[in-house]
Design a protein around this motif. Structure first.
Motif, PDB file in Angstrom:
ATOM      1  N   VAL A 150       0.838  -1.209   0.000  1.00 53.46           N
ATOM      2  CA  VAL A 150       0.000   0.000   0.000  1.00 53.46           C
ATOM      3  C   VAL A 150       0.870   1.254   0.000  1.00 53.46           C
ATOM      4  CG1 VAL A 150      -1.745   1.301   1.279  1.00 53.46           C
ATOM      5  CG2 VAL A 150      -1.946  -1.178   1.081  1.00 53.46           C
ATOM      6  N   GLN A 151       1.918   1.235   0.801  1.00 53.97           N
ATOM      7  CA  GLN A 151       2.799   2.415   0.835  1.00 53.97           C
ATOM      8  C   GLN A 151       3.416   2.649  -0.559  1.00 53.97           C
ATOM      9  OE1 GLN A 151       5.740   2.657   3.958  1.00 53.97           O
ATOM     10  NE2 GLN A 151       7.012   4.076   2.799  1.00 53.97           N
ATOM     11  N   ASN A 152       4.014   1.599  -1.105  1.00 54.35           N
ATOM     12  CA  ASN A 152       4.640   1.752  -2.423  1.00 54.35           C
ATOM     13  C   ASN A 152       3.613   2.056  -3.498  1.00 54.35           C
ATOM     14  OD1 ASN A 152       7.126   1.197  -1.294  1.00 54.35           O
ATOM     15  ND2 ASN A 152       7.019  -0.988  -1.730  1.00 54.35           N
ATOM     16  N   GLY A 153       2.428   1.478  -3.340  1.00 54.97           N
ATOM     17  CA  GLY A 153       1.369   1.718  -4.318  1.00 54.97           C
ATOM     18  C   GLY A 153       0.952   3.179  -4.363  1.00 54.97           C
ATOM     19  N   PHE A 154       0.697   3.771  -3.199  1.00 57.56           N
ATOM     20  CA  PHE A 154       0.302   5.180  -3.181  1.00 57.56           C
ATOM     21  C   PHE A 154       1.445   6.082  -3.652  1.00 57.56           C
ATOM     22  CE2 PHE A 154      -3.397   4.004  -0.574  1.00 57.56           C
ATOM     23  CZ  PHE A 154      -4.357   4.857  -1.094  1.00 57.56           C
ATOM     24  N   VAL A 155       2.661   5.763  -3.216  1.00 56.56           N
ATOM     25  CA  VAL A 155       3.799   6.598  -3.642  1.00 56.56           C
ATOM     26  C   VAL A 155       3.935   6.550  -5.164  1.00 56.56           C
ATOM     27  CG1 VAL A 155       6.320   6.782  -3.598  1.00 56.56           C
ATOM     28  CG2 VAL A 155       5.073   6.458  -1.461  1.00 56.56           C
ATOM     29  N   LYS A 156       3.848   5.365  -5.729  1.00 59.56           N
ATOM     30  CA  LYS A 156       3.945   5.235  -7.191  1.00 59.56           C
ATOM     31  C   LYS A 156       2.802   5.975  -7.887  1.00 59.56           C
ATOM     32  CE  LYS A 156       6.601   1.257  -8.645  1.00 59.56           C
ATOM     33  NZ  LYS A 156       7.411   0.926  -7.492  1.00 59.56           N
ATOM     34  N   ALA A 157       1.601   5.806  -7.338  1.00 55.64           N
ATOM     35  CA  ALA A 157       0.438   6.468  -7.952  1.00 55.64           C
ATOM     36  C   ALA A 157       0.623   7.986  -7.941  1.00 55.64           C
ATOM     37  CB  ALA A 157      -0.835   6.076  -7.208  1.00 55.64           C
ATOM     38  N   PHE A 158       1.067   8.533  -6.809  1.00 57.97           N
ATOM     39  CA  PHE A 158       1.240   9.987  -6.731  1.00 57.97           C
ATOM     40  C   PHE A 158       2.381  10.461  -7.639  1.00 57.97           C
ATOM     41  CE2 PHE A 158      -0.595   9.701  -2.185  1.00 57.97           C
ATOM     42  CZ  PHE A 158      -1.882   9.841  -2.685  1.00 57.97           C
ATOM     43  N   GLU A 159       3.414   9.656  -7.741  1.00 61.52           N
ATOM     44  CA  GLU A 159       4.548  10.063  -8.580  1.00 61.52           C
ATOM     45  C   GLU A 159       4.213   9.990 -10.068  1.00 61.52           C
ATOM     46  OE1 GLU A 159       8.605   9.134  -6.057  1.00 61.52           O
ATOM     47  OE2 GLU A 159       7.873   7.629  -7.464  1.00 61.52           O
ATOM     48  N   ARG A 160       3.351   9.049 -10.430  1.00 60.42           N
ATOM     49  CA  ARG A 160       3.072   8.828 -11.847  1.00 60.42           C
ATOM     50  C   ARG A 160       1.716   9.377 -12.280  1.00 60.42           C
ATOM     51  NH1 ARG A 160       4.976   2.490 -12.161  1.00 60.42           N
ATOM     52  NH2 ARG A 160       7.110   2.815 -11.463  1.00 60.42           N
ATOM     53  N   VAL A 161       1.107  10.165 -11.416  1.00 58.26           N
ATOM     54  CA  VAL A 161      -0.267  10.597 -11.699  1.00 58.26           C
ATOM     55  C   VAL A 161      -0.340  11.462 -12.964  1.00 58.26           C
ATOM     56  CG1 VAL A 161      -0.238  12.708 -10.302  1.00 58.26           C
ATOM     57  CG2 VAL A 161      -2.377  11.394 -10.552  1.00 58.26           C
ATOM     58  N   ALA A 162       0.793  12.037 -13.368  1.00 61.51           N
ATOM     59  CA  ALA A 162       0.787  12.849 -14.599  1.00 61.51           C
ATOM     60  C   ALA A 162       0.389  12.009 -15.809  1.00 61.51           C
ATOM     61  CB  ALA A 162       2.169  13.461 -14.819  1.00 61.51           C
ATOM     62  N   GLN A 163       0.594  10.680 -15.707  1.00 63.41           N
ATOM     63  CA  GLN A 163       0.244   9.799 -16.827  1.00 63.41           C
ATOM     64  C   GLN A 163      -1.270   9.605 -16.956  1.00 63.41           C
ATOM     65  OE1 GLN A 163       2.198   6.156 -15.806  1.00 63.41           O
ATOM     66  NE2 GLN A 163       4.248   7.049 -15.876  1.00 63.41           N
ATOM     67  N   LEU A 164      -1.990   9.903 -15.891  1.00 63.23           N
ATOM     68  CA  LEU A 164      -3.429   9.623 -15.863  1.00 63.23           C
ATOM     69  C   LEU A 164      -4.200  10.791 -16.479  1.00 63.23           C
ATOM     70  CD1 LEU A 164      -5.356   7.389 -14.746  1.00 63.23           C
ATOM     71  CD2 LEU A 164      -5.658   8.847 -12.747  1.00 63.23           C
ATOM     72  N   GLU A 165      -5.049  10.480 -17.435  1.00 66.06           N
ATOM     73  CA  GLU A 165      -5.776  11.555 -18.111  1.00 66.06           C
ATOM     74  C   GLU A 165      -7.174  11.765 -17.531  1.00 66.06           C
ATOM     75  OE1 GLU A 165      -5.746  10.740 -22.265  1.00 66.06           O
ATOM     76  OE2 GLU A 165      -3.580  11.030 -22.449  1.00 66.06           O
TER      77      GLU A 165
END
Lengths: 167, 183
Positions: B52-67
Motif C-alpha cells: 500500500v505504501q509503495n502503491g500510493f507513492v507510485k500512484a502519486f509520482e506517476r499521476v501525470a500519466q493519468l488523463e
C-alpha cells in the motif's frame, strides 16, 4: 437417487468473499507515505541552509498564539461583511498576515521543502482566483492551505526552540 | 468508499501539482479499500504495508500519466495488485505458506474458515478470485491487470473456486448459475 454429498452440504455458498469485512489501515501508514514522498521530493529539489534564530521564533510563536486567540483579530472588512465570500476573504487575509510573520522565521531544511511546495500551491490558487475571484471553494481552499502553512511554521519553530534549549 | 469512488478534475489537477493535502485526502478516500485488498491478497500485514505504501507513492509520482480523473481508483487498484504480486515474486515464495489467517479475522467461525481457505490458495488464485468476486472486475479487466489472457482468467477463476470450496466444505456442490461478470 439421493446424493449423499448434497445431504451434508450447506444451503448457501460458503465462498462469499464479499461477506468479509473491510479492514482499517494502520494509523501510521499515511505518515509513512507522506514521509516517503517528502524524502523523494527532497532528493530532487534544492535545499536551503538552516539558520537557527531562536529569538525570532519565540516572538513569532507568541505573536501567532496571542493574535489567533483575539476575537477582533480579523480585518475590519470581516465585521461589516454579511456574505460568506467577504468573510472568507477576510479570514484569508488574516491568515496571510500571520504567515508573513513566519516567513522570516526559523525553519528546518525539511520544513523548507514542504513550505516551498505549499507556496507553489498558493501561487497556483492565486492564479485561479485572479480568473475566478468570486469562487468560494477556491477561497476556502486558500484558507485551508494558509492554515496549514501557519501550522507548519509553528511546529518548525517549536522544534527549533527545543533543539536550542537542549544545548 | 471503494475503488469505484471517483475523484474530480480539480483533485486530479492538484495531485499533478504534487499537493500534499490533496494526496492525503485521496489517501483517506481509498485507504480502506487498498489496505483490505493488500491484506487479503498477501495474507500478511507487513507485506500489505509495503504494497500500500509503495502503491500510493507510485500512484502519486506517476499521476501525470493519468488523463481521466474518474479512472484514478481503478488505476490505483491495479498498482496495488501489482505491488502485492511483485513482492510475492521477489520473495520467491508465491505460495501462501505464511498466510496469516488471523490477520483481522472476524470472530464469526464461518468467516474465519473462509479467510483460512482463501489463504490456502496460491497468490494468483487469490488475486483472480478476489478481483472477480469482490472487486467486480470482468475477465478482460483481470487479464489486463495481471498481464494474462481472458481464457487464462476464466480457467483460473474456475479452478480457484473449486479449490476454495473444497477447502471450505469438501462435500459442497454448488448449483450452476450464471456468473455476474462474464467478460
Amino acid at each position: 437417487m439421493v446424493n449423499e454429498r448434497m445431504t451434508s452440504a450447506p444451503r448457501t455458498d460458503p465462498l462469499n468473499l464479499k461477506s468479509l469485512p473491510e479492514l482499517d489501515p494502520p494509523e501510521g501508514l499515511w505518515p509513512a507515505i507522506s514521509d516517503e514522498m517528502e524524502r523523494r521530493g527532497r532528493s530532487t529539489t534544492p535545499r536551503r541552509s538552516w539558520v537557527p534564530l531562536a529569538m525570532a521564533a519565540t516572538v513569532a510563536v507568541l505573536a501567532l498564539s496571542i493574535t489567533l486567540l483575539r476575537p477582533d483579530a480579523l480585518p475590519e472588512a470581516r465585521l461589516d461583511a454579511n456574505d460568506a465570500l467577504l468573510r472568507l476573504q477576510a479570514v484569508s487575509a488574516a491568515l496571510e498576515t500571520q504567515l508573513d510573520v513566519y516567513r522570516d522565521g526559523v525553519v528546518s531544511a525539511t520544513t523548507v521543502d514542504a513550505i516551498a511546495r505549499m507556496e507553489q500551491e498558493l501561487a497556483w490558487l492565486d492564479a485561479q482566483l485572479s480568473e475566478s475571484p468570486d469562487d468560494p471553494a477556491l477561497w476556502a481552499e486558500r484558507i485551508a492551505l494558509l492554515g496549514e502553512m501557519n501550522q507548519r511554521y509553528l511546529r518548525a519553530d517549536w522544534r527549533s526552540e527545543l533543539m536550542l534549549a537542549s544545548y | 468508499m471503494d475503488f469505484s469512488t471517483p475523484i474530480d478534475d480539480r483533485t486530479l489537477a492538484a495531485l499533478k501539482r504534487d499537493c500534499r493535502r490533496t494526496q492525503e485526502k485521496v489517501y483517506r478516500t481509498y485507504a480502506r479499500s487498498a489496505w483490505t485488498l493488500a491484506v487479503r491478497l498477501s495474507g500478511s500485514e507487513a507485506a500489505a504495508w509495503d504494497a500500500v505504501q509503495n502503491g500510493f507513492v507510485k500512484a502519486f509520482e506517476r499521476v501525470a500519466q493519468l488523463e481521466r480523473a474518474d479512472r484514478f481508483g481503478a488505476w490505483l487498484r491495479r498498482i496495488v495488485v501489482n505491488q502485492v504480486m511483485d513482492a510475492g515474486r521477489r520473495a520467491l515464495d508465491p505460495l501462501p505458506e505464511h498466510y496469516d489467517a488471523g490477520v483481522d479475522a472476524p470472530d464469526h467461525d464461518g468467516a474465519l474458515d473462509l479467510v483460512r481457505a482463501f489463504g490456502q490458495l496460491d497468490a494468483l488464485d487469490r488475486a483472480v478470485l478476489w478481483l472477480h468476486d469482490v472487486e467486480g472486475l470482468t475477465h478482460a479487466e483481470i487479464a489486463d491487470t495481471l498481464a494474462r489472457s481472458v481464457p487464462w482468467s476464466k480457467t483460473r477463476l474456475s479452478r480457484a473456486r473449486a479449490k476454495a470450496r473444497d477447502l471450505l466444505h469438501p462435500h459442497y456442490e454448488p448449483t450452476r448459475r450464471a456468473l455476474p461478470h462474464g467478460q
